[in-house]
Design an enzyme around this catalytic site. Sequence first.
Site, PDB file in Angstrom:
ATOM      1  N   SER A 429       0.823  -1.218   0.000  1.00 46.18           N
ATOM      2  CA  SER A 429       0.000   0.000   0.000  1.00 46.18           C
ATOM      3  C   SER A 429       0.849   1.257   0.000  1.00 46.18           C
ATOM      4  CB  SER A 429      -0.908   0.022   1.233  1.00 46.18           C
ATOM      5  OG  SER A 429      -0.122   0.068   2.417  1.00 46.18           O
ATOM      6  N   HIS A 450      -3.426  -3.821  -5.048  1.00 45.61           N
ATOM      7  CA  HIS A 450      -3.660  -3.385  -3.669  1.00 45.61           C
ATOM      8  C   HIS A 450      -5.109  -3.652  -3.255  1.00 45.61           C
ATOM      9  CE1 HIS A 450      -4.024   0.124  -0.612  1.00 45.61           C
ATOM     10  NE2 HIS A 450      -3.749  -1.018  -0.013  1.00 45.61           N
ATOM     11  N   GLU A 462      -6.717  -1.476  -6.218  1.00 47.65           N
ATOM     12  CA  GLU A 462      -5.917  -0.531  -6.990  1.00 47.65           C
ATOM     13  C   GLU A 462      -4.889  -1.326  -7.802  1.00 47.65           C
ATOM     14  OE1 GLU A 462      -5.822   3.601  -4.475  1.00 47.65           O
ATOM     15  OE2 GLU A 462      -4.619   1.947  -3.679  1.00 47.65           O
ATOM     16  N   ASN A 500      -4.794   6.203  -0.432  1.00 45.91           N
ATOM     17  CA  ASN A 500      -3.978   6.673   0.687  1.00 45.91           C
ATOM     18  C   ASN A 500      -3.397   8.058   0.432  1.00 45.91           C
ATOM     19  OD1 ASN A 500      -4.511   4.376   2.115  1.00 45.91           O
ATOM     20  ND2 ASN A 500      -2.532   3.421   1.808  1.00 45.91           N
TER      21      ASN A 500
END
Length: 595
Positions: A429, A450, A462, A500
Site C-alpha cells: 500500500s 492493492h 488498486e 492513501n
Amino acid sequence: MDRPRPFPTVAIIGLGTMGTGIAEVVARAGHEVIGIEIDDAAARRAVAALEASTARAVQRERITESERGDILARFRTFPDLQAAADADLVIEVVTEHFEIKREVLTALDAIVKPGAVLATGTNALSVTGLASHTSRPDRVLGLHFFAPAPAMKLVEVVSTVLTSPETTDAVTDLVRSFGKEPVAVGDRPGFIADGLLFGYLNQAAAMYEARYATREDIDAAMRLGCGLPMGPLALLDLIGIDTAQTVLEAMYEASRDRLHAPAPVLKQLTAAGLKGRKAGRGFYTYEAPGSATVVPDAETPAEAAGAAGGRPVRSVGVAGSGTMATGIAEVFAKAGYEVVLAARGQEKADKAVAALARSLDRSVAKGRLSQEQRDAAVARVTAAGSLDAFADVDLAVEAVAEDLPVKQQLFATLDKVCKPGAVLATTTSSLPVVAVATATTRPRDVIGMHFFNPAPAMKLVEVVRTVLTAEEVRATVHEVCGRIGKHAVDCGDRAGFIVNALLFPYLNNAVKMVQEHYATVEDIDSAMKLGGGYPMGPFELLDVVGLDVSLAIEQVLHKEFRDPGLAPAPLLEHLVSAGCLGRKTGRGFREYARR
C-alpha cells in the site's frame, strides 16, 4: 447584554438552493419565515420547492395536510431587504463574495431592530471581517448549514472574538430546536468540515489534472475504498467548482499551505464557465444545467476498456499467513480459482487455511453462503509451507509484511519458482512497486494489486502499473478482478496510489486541528460524519487503522512529494512514541476498554 429572546421570526436573505433549504427547516420548526430574493423567478422556485417537499412529507405520513398548510402559511417572500425589519434573526446566504455579503449585512444592520441577530451563511469568508462592518458585532455570527439543509444534521455555529456568549448560546439552542446537531467553531476559513473537505477535494483535482488516474477511477477509489457517498470530482461538480475555488483561495490566504492553493484546473474550469452541475458541465458532463444525470463525453472510458487480451489464470498462489493473505485467498477460492496458500512453514499455512475456513463458516451462519459453497471453496485451497508450491500457478499474490527488503527477497524467490508467463503481484500500500519488480529478472510480469481490508468485503483493488509492466499483465489483473467481483482502478507507481494519497493528508490535517486547539476530537468526528456523510470520523478511523500505521504512511507521502503540508503532525508522532496506537493498544485519540 441580556440573553436574546427566542426567534419567532426569521428572515432568509437569498433563496437559492441553500436559502430555500434553510427556509424549509425554519418554517417546519414553527417560525415565521421571511424569504427575501430580488429575482422573482428564484422566489417562485423557492415557494414551489417548499410546496413539493411538504407534499412528499404528507404522502410519507411524516406530517398531516393541516400541518403542511401551516408550514406554507408561515413562509412569505419579498423582493426587498426592508421586509426583514421585524425579524428577530436574519440569515444571509447570498453569493460567496465578501463585498456582496458586507453590503447586505451593512444594509440589514440599519433596517432590523436593535436586538436582532445577524448570521452569515459563509463557509469561506471572515465572519469577523463582516461583523466589523456592523454596529452590532456582538450579535453577528456564522451559521453554516450543509446541503441539502433539510436532510443534513450538522450546523456549524461560528463565533468570532466579538460575538457575545449569549448570542452564541441562543442561536445554538435554536439550531438544536431544528433537530440539528450544532458544532461550535471559531472563525477561520472552511471551519471544521469544509476546512478538511476542501483540501482533500483540491488534491483530487490536482491528481486528475496530472493525469495520474481518470476521473472515474479517482471517484470510484474513494467511494469503494473509503465508503464515501460521492467521489471527490463528482462532489466538486455538485458543490460548484467556482465555489470550491473561492473557499480554497480563502483557506490558502489564511494558511499558506500549498495543499490549499487551488489546483489550476479549478481556475481553468471556472474561467471557462464549466462550474459543475449547475452549468451542465464540470469534471463530468450532465444532461442539462442543474441535472444530476451524467452523460458520456470525450473522456468517458469505453465499455470494458482494458478487460481483453490478458493471460489465462486458472490457479492462484497467495504468499502470507496474516489477515490480508487469508482474506485474499478466500476471495479467490470463492470465485472458483484453485488456490495455494503458502506461509513460512506448514504449521503457519495450516493455521491460515483454518482461519479462512472459520471466516467462511461465519458467512454460512449469516446466510451469505451455502454450506456446499463453503465446502467447495475450502476444498480449492491447499496449504503449503514453502513457495516451491507456486511452481504451476498462473498468478502469484504477495501479502507479507510491509517491508521492502522482505518483499524483494520474496519476489527474487518467486522469480526462480514460478513458471514463465506467471503474473507476480504485490499488495503493498505504500512501497514502490518497481523496486519489488526489479528484484526479479521479469519486471514486465510484476504489478501492484492493492486489496483493501477486509479483503472479502471491500470491493476496491488498486491496479498499480510500473513503467516496466506489460499491458497484457495489466489486462490480466483487470480480468481477474472482474471474476472475483472486485472493482479495479488503474494508477501509477507512486506513494499512496489513489486512496492513501488522498485519505492520509486529510487525516493529518484533522490531527493538526486538534493540535492547534481549534476543535475537539468529538466535534471534528461529528462534523465529518454529519456534514460530509463520512462513515467514520477521522479520529475513529485513525484509531482503527492504527496510529503507527498511519504515521508510517504519512512519512512515506512526505518523503515522496517533499511538500511541507504533508509533514506528519507532531501530535501524531508524540502519541506513537508514547505507545498510544489506537484500539489495538487500548488508547489512541480515545481510550478503549481492554478485551
